[in-house]
Design a protein around this motif. Sequence first.
Motif, PDB file in Angstrom:
ATOM      1  N   GLY A 220       0.783  -1.228   0.000  1.00 54.27           N
ATOM      2  CA  GLY A 220       0.000   0.000   0.000  1.00 54.27           C
ATOM      3  C   GLY A 220       0.813   1.275   0.000  1.00 54.27           C
ATOM      4  N   GLU A 221       2.095   1.201  -0.400  1.00 55.13           N
ATOM      5  CA  GLU A 221       2.975   2.376  -0.390  1.00 55.13           C
ATOM      6  C   GLU A 221       2.817   3.169  -1.691  1.00 55.13           C
ATOM      7  OE1 GLU A 221       5.102   3.307   2.035  1.00 55.13           O
ATOM      8  OE2 GLU A 221       5.858   1.541   3.083  1.00 55.13           O
ATOM      9  N   PHE A 222       1.610   3.614  -1.994  1.00 53.47           N
ATOM     10  CA  PHE A 222       1.348   4.256  -3.278  1.00 53.47           C
ATOM     11  C   PHE A 222       2.050   5.614  -3.397  1.00 53.47           C
ATOM     12  CE2 PHE A 222      -2.309   1.417  -2.568  1.00 53.47           C
ATOM     13  CZ  PHE A 222      -2.226   0.653  -3.725  1.00 53.47           C
ATOM     14  N   ARG A 223       2.081   6.386  -2.329  1.00 53.38           N
ATOM     15  CA  ARG A 223       2.749   7.684  -2.401  1.00 53.38           C
ATOM     16  C   ARG A 223       4.239   7.513  -2.661  1.00 53.38           C
ATOM     17  NH1 ARG A 223       6.160  10.824  -0.839  1.00 53.38           N
ATOM     18  NH2 ARG A 223       6.969   9.223   0.566  1.00 53.38           N
ATOM     19  N   LEU A 224       4.862   6.559  -1.955  1.00 50.53           N
ATOM     20  CA  LEU A 224       6.286   6.306  -2.140  1.00 50.53           C
ATOM     21  C   LEU A 224       6.577   5.846  -3.565  1.00 50.53           C
ATOM     22  CD1 LEU A 224       9.191   5.917  -1.134  1.00 50.53           C
ATOM     23  CD2 LEU A 224       8.517   3.642  -0.302  1.00 50.53           C
ATOM     24  N   VAL A 225       5.764   4.945  -4.097  1.00 51.69           N
ATOM     25  CA  VAL A 225       5.989   4.444  -5.454  1.00 51.69           C
ATOM     26  C   VAL A 225       5.830   5.572  -6.469  1.00 51.69           C
ATOM     27  CG1 VAL A 225       5.148   2.869  -7.239  1.00 51.69           C
ATOM     28  CG2 VAL A 225       5.319   2.085  -4.866  1.00 51.69           C
ATOM     29  N   ARG A 226       4.805   6.391  -6.298  1.00 45.24           N
ATOM     30  CA  ARG A 226       4.590   7.502  -7.231  1.00 45.24           C
ATOM     31  C   ARG A 226       5.766   8.476  -7.210  1.00 45.24           C
ATOM     32  NH1 ARG A 226       2.021  12.628  -7.254  1.00 45.24           N
ATOM     33  NH2 ARG A 226       0.996  13.072  -9.244  1.00 45.24           N
ATOM     34  N   GLU A 227       6.203   8.858  -6.017  1.00 51.14           N
ATOM     35  CA  GLU A 227       7.345   9.768  -5.919  1.00 51.14           C
ATOM     36  C   GLU A 227       8.598   9.140  -6.518  1.00 51.14           C
ATOM     37  OE1 GLU A 227       8.256  12.459  -2.422  1.00 51.14           O
ATOM     38  OE2 GLU A 227       9.763  10.886  -2.085  1.00 51.14           O
ATOM     39  N   SER A 228       8.814   7.849  -6.255  1.00 53.25           N
ATOM     40  CA  SER A 228      10.000   7.163  -6.768  1.00 53.25           C
ATOM     41  C   SER A 228       9.991   7.100  -8.286  1.00 53.25           C
ATOM     42  CB  SER A 228      10.077   5.745  -6.185  1.00 53.25           C
ATOM     43  OG  SER A 228      10.185   5.778  -4.778  1.00 53.25           O
ATOM     44  N   LEU A 229       8.829   6.837  -8.881  1.00 54.46           N
ATOM     45  CA  LEU A 229       8.749   6.780 -10.337  1.00 54.46           C
ATOM     46  C   LEU A 229       9.012   8.144 -10.965  1.00 54.46           C
ATOM     47  CD1 LEU A 229       5.674   4.411 -10.691  1.00 54.46           C
ATOM     48  CD2 LEU A 229       8.048   3.879 -11.301  1.00 54.46           C
ATOM     49  N   LYS A 230       8.536   9.189 -10.342  1.00 51.53           N
ATOM     50  CA  LYS A 230       8.827  10.532 -10.842  1.00 51.53           C
ATOM     51  C   LYS A 230      10.322  10.830 -10.747  1.00 51.53           C
ATOM     52  CE  LYS A 230       4.343  12.746  -9.945  1.00 51.53           C
ATOM     53  NZ  LYS A 230       4.176  13.304 -11.299  1.00 51.53           N
ATOM     54  N   GLU A 231      10.930  10.427  -9.639  1.00 46.57           N
ATOM     55  CA  GLU A 231      12.362  10.645  -9.466  1.00 46.57           C
ATOM     56  C   GLU A 231      13.182   9.805 -10.437  1.00 46.57           C
ATOM     57  OE1 GLU A 231      14.136  12.963  -7.309  1.00 46.57           O
ATOM     58  OE2 GLU A 231      12.133  13.674  -7.814  1.00 46.57           O
ATOM     59  N   ARG A 232      12.706   8.628 -10.758  1.00 47.41           N
ATOM     60  CA  ARG A 232      13.393   7.781 -11.743  1.00 47.41           C
ATOM     61  C   ARG A 232      13.606   8.544 -13.041  1.00 47.41           C
ATOM     62  NH1 ARG A 232      10.019   2.751 -13.924  1.00 47.41           N
ATOM     63  NH2 ARG A 232       8.997   4.487 -14.989  1.00 47.41           N
ATOM     64  N   GLU A 233      12.591   9.256 -13.502  1.00 43.90           N
ATOM     65  CA  GLU A 233      12.691  10.041 -14.738  1.00 43.90           C
ATOM     66  C   GLU A 233      13.684  11.190 -14.586  1.00 43.90           C
ATOM     67  OE1 GLU A 233      10.626   9.991 -17.721  1.00 43.90           O
ATOM     68  OE2 GLU A 233       9.764   8.052 -17.193  1.00 43.90           O
ATOM     69  N   ARG A 234      13.623  11.872 -13.445  1.00 46.03           N
ATOM     70  CA  ARG A 234      14.494  13.036 -13.244  1.00 46.03           C
ATOM     71  C   ARG A 234      15.957  12.618 -13.142  1.00 46.03           C
ATOM     72  NH1 ARG A 234      10.193  14.505  -9.195  1.00 46.03           N
ATOM     73  NH2 ARG A 234       8.866  16.070 -10.211  1.00 46.03           N
ATOM     74  N   LEU A 235      16.227  11.554 -12.393  1.00 46.06           N
ATOM     75  CA  LEU A 235      17.607  11.119 -12.213  1.00 46.06           C
ATOM     76  C   LEU A 235      18.205  10.588 -13.507  1.00 46.06           C
ATOM     77  CD1 LEU A 235      17.443   9.366  -8.717  1.00 46.06           C
ATOM     78  CD2 LEU A 235      18.079  11.721  -9.255  1.00 46.06           C
ATOM     79  N   LEU A 236      17.407   9.901 -14.298  1.00 53.10           N
ATOM     80  CA  LEU A 236      17.877   9.426 -15.593  1.00 53.10           C
ATOM     81  C   LEU A 236      18.302  10.595 -16.468  1.00 53.10           C
ATOM     82  CD1 LEU A 236      18.324   7.101 -17.576  1.00 53.10           C
ATOM     83  CD2 LEU A 236      15.887   7.238 -18.177  1.00 53.10           C
ATOM     84  N   ALA A 237      17.614  11.728 -16.340  1.00 54.89           N
ATOM     85  CA  ALA A 237      17.935  12.899 -17.154  1.00 54.89           C
ATOM     86  C   ALA A 237      19.205  13.603 -16.688  1.00 54.89           C
ATOM     87  CB  ALA A 237      16.761  13.882 -17.140  1.00 54.89           C
ATOM     88  N   ILE A 238      19.462  13.648 -15.378  1.00 55.05           N
ATOM     89  CA  ILE A 238      20.607  14.418 -14.887  1.00 55.05           C
ATOM     90  C   ILE A 238      21.876  13.588 -14.737  1.00 55.05           C
ATOM     91  CG2 ILE A 238      19.081  16.028 -13.701  1.00 55.05           C
ATOM     92  CD1 ILE A 238      19.925  14.757 -11.045  1.00 55.05           C
ATOM     93  N   ALA A 239      21.765  12.271 -14.822  1.00 53.67           N
ATOM     94  CA  ALA A 239      22.955  11.421 -14.670  1.00 53.67           C
ATOM     95  C   ALA A 239      22.905  10.251 -15.645  1.00 53.67           C
ATOM     96  CB  ALA A 239      23.077  10.925 -13.239  1.00 53.67           C
ATOM     97  N   PRO A 240      22.808  10.510 -16.954  1.00 49.53           N
ATOM     98  CA  PRO A 240      22.663   9.408 -17.914  1.00 49.53           C
ATOM     99  C   PRO A 240      23.914   8.553 -18.065  1.00 49.53           C
ATOM    100  CG  PRO A 240      23.000  11.477 -19.075  1.00 49.53           C
ATOM    101  CD  PRO A 240      22.853  11.824 -17.625  1.00 49.53           C
TER     102      PRO A 240
END
Length: 479
Positions: free
Chosen positions: A57-77
């Motif tokens: 039931g960690e929906f907030r954590l998963v949502r935040e993590s998925l958003k961060e996945r996109e951001r981190l991929l962009a700044i540290a490819p």
Amino acid sequence: MIDMLIIGGGINGAGIARDAAGRGLSVMLVERDDLAGHTSSASTKLIHGGLRYLEYGEFRLVRESLKERERLLAIAPHVIWPLRFVLPQTRSPRPAWMVRLGLFLYDHIGGRRRLPGTQTVSLDGAYGAGLSNRKGKAFVYSDCWVDDSRLVVLNARDAADRGATILTRTRFVSAARDADGWRATIADENGTREVRARTIVNAAGPWVADVLAGLVRRNDRPGVRLVKGSHIVVPRLYEGDHAFMLQNPDRRIVFAIPYEGDFTLVGTTDEPWTDAPAKAAIGAAETAYLLETVARYFARPVAAADIVWSFAGIRPLHDDHAADASAVTRDYVLDLDTDGAPVLSVFGGKITTYRKLAEHALRTLGVAGDDWTAGAALPGGAIPDGDAAAFVRGLAADHPAVPEARLGRLVRAYGTDARAILDAGGEDLGGGLTTGEVDHLVRREWARTVEDVLFRRSKLGLHVPDGTAARLGAYLGAI
């Protein structure tokens, strides 16, 4: 008087130092060992939403993590890249409809843009290579791989480039409040000294509760739950660039991930740690558990004698009183004590959410300034047009004698800084490790020991020939 003293050189401490320095604060980070010397170099090497957290039931954590996945991929490819995960249903303790529903949520709640979505495949194709049972179907979804210890170092480097002082092999001894802030004592090989700071950030990882108890001398603060996670590295189990997410009968998850070209990384375990925090090592029961998982799924037999490397880390999770160590939340809690000069303590967290955690920490402390780290590349990450292959080709044209495999390794580790390392030249210490590269690691990345170079700043320890470690040790001792 500095604005902020940060205790701990893991991913959270380095991330907070970077963000704070970029907002104009005077920052000092102290780490008693090496950067990423403990938990932050012992992860499963994933930037991910945490598919299994949906089950809790960690929906907030998963949502935040998925958003961060996109951001981190962009700044540290250069140190983060996409990876497809195969989730076989042949031995799944969960019904297919439940898994597919979870993957549907995983694809959509985080605003996925850069990575492909889930597909259903037959295991008799390429995605089933290496499995002992290739009948039936699997789901294939996306997440990202990360060189965890390099991510920590790059954050520390960016913090230093923006004015922060990064002190490794420097121990936090004690601190006391006075009318102006904190009087802290730190110690290194040259002795002790006092540091004055307006704010302390306690990002000491497994030692967070111990540090906090020494600072505020109260027992009503949040608790920490220590959980050991261990991994093994074995000769490559299958062909292909994809990873496997393996479901065991006890409903725990184990990953099998392509690693350093020639190997497969298998992990992790979740074992309660009840002793004092310390450097962790894999136990016999954990080794057996991971080997049993390999035997359950893969055709190639693997024994303990085949393990080429293992590592373990103690995760400092926020104690939510879950009965099962696997179910303890990976979310973070920030505890602010303002009974005098402020001290902010970081409980829990995961590598994927470190950048957002840093923003949240500074906001909790009332630090002014715009959030900026989501759009700023980490050192080496500004690869032209994001085309790493084209950048490697450019390096090859300028350095035709350098093997392509080494060029690729340098770009994946250093990004655009690879050019300066190649231009520096130097003696080859073995396996493509040159004195020019070592000089860069010492001057710009705080490396001091053979282990720093061969297993944290790189994984060359798995590849270099006999004698390289000794030559490297002699070189480090001479500079």
